[in-house]
Design a protein around this motif. Structure first.
Motif, mmCIF file in Angstrom:
data_model
loop_
_atom_site.group_PDB
_atom_site.id
_atom_site.type_symbol
_atom_site.label_atom_id
_atom_site.label_comp_id
_atom_site.label_asym_id
_atom_site.label_seq_id
_atom_site.Cartn_x
_atom_site.Cartn_y
_atom_site.Cartn_z
ATOM 1 N N GLY A 29 0.807 -1.212 0.000
ATOM 2 C CA GLY A 29 0.000 0.000 0.000
ATOM 3 C C GLY A 29 0.836 1.256 0.000
ATOM 4 O O GLY A 29 1.843 1.362 -0.693
ATOM 5 N N GLU A 47 3.370 -0.186 3.443
ATOM 6 C CA GLU A 47 2.407 -1.105 4.027
ATOM 7 C C GLU A 47 2.407 -2.403 3.226
ATOM 8 O O GLU A 47 2.537 -2.384 2.008
ATOM 9 N N SER A 49 0.354 -6.395 3.119
ATOM 10 C CA SER A 49 -0.716 -7.231 3.667
ATOM 11 C C SER A 49 -0.714 -8.585 2.971
ATOM 12 O O SER A 49 -0.222 -8.729 1.861
ATOM 13 N N VAL A 70 -10.863 -4.461 -0.323
ATOM 14 C CA VAL A 70 -9.870 -3.598 0.317
ATOM 15 C C VAL A 70 -9.111 -4.434 1.332
ATOM 16 O O VAL A 70 -9.714 -5.053 2.203
ATOM 17 N N LEU A 71 -7.793 -4.474 1.200
ATOM 18 C CA LEU A 71 -6.975 -5.200 2.160
ATOM 19 C C LEU A 71 -6.375 -4.209 3.141
ATOM 20 O O LEU A 71 -5.713 -3.265 2.743
ATOM 21 N N ASN A 72 -6.641 -4.432 4.417
ATOM 22 C CA ASN A 72 -6.021 -3.595 5.435
ATOM 23 C C ASN A 72 -4.588 -4.064 5.633
ATOM 24 O O ASN A 72 -4.318 -5.264 5.660
ATOM 25 N N PRO A 73 -3.653 -3.129 5.760
ATOM 26 C CA PRO A 73 -2.260 -3.541 5.936
ATOM 27 C C PRO A 73 -2.071 -4.331 7.224
ATOM 28 O O PRO A 73 -2.636 -3.996 8.255
ATOM 29 N N ASP A 74 -1.290 -5.399 7.124
ATOM 30 C CA ASP A 74 -0.981 -6.222 8.286
ATOM 31 C C ASP A 74 0.277 -5.740 9.001
ATOM 32 O O ASP A 74 0.484 -6.019 10.162
#
Length: 85
Positions: A29, A47, A49, A70-74
């Motif tokens: 990201g 970012e 994920s 949408v992938l939230n950052p891990d």
């Protein structure tokens, strides 16, 4: 989604850009790029994920929204990049 974190360079004042290096082929990201102290090399913070896990409802969701998930950052990744031509 965003993927293939890559470094691009322009040698003609922004008229065109060429890929210098692909840093991460996975989901990535927002990023920040800074020169390393002492000249030479760059620091890249970005970012990252993991791909979304497929679930029994995965096909239903994909039918509704396609690939607009949408992938939230891990995690955040900090890498020093040296030897970029």
């Amino acid at each position: 989604g965003r993927d293939h974190m890559s470094i691009w360079r322009s040698r003609d004042g922004g008229e065109s850009y060429a890929v210098v290096q692909t840093v991460d082929e996975g989901a990535a990201g927002y990023s920040s790029l800074q020169p390393a102290a002492g000249g030479g090399g760059l620091w890249l913070l970005y970012e990252q994920s993991d791909p979304a896990a497929e679930t029994p409802g995965h096909e239903s969701i994909e039918a509704l929204i396609g690939t607009l998930t949408v992938l939230n950052p891990d995690r955040l990744v900090l890498r020093r990049l040296d030897g970029l031509d």
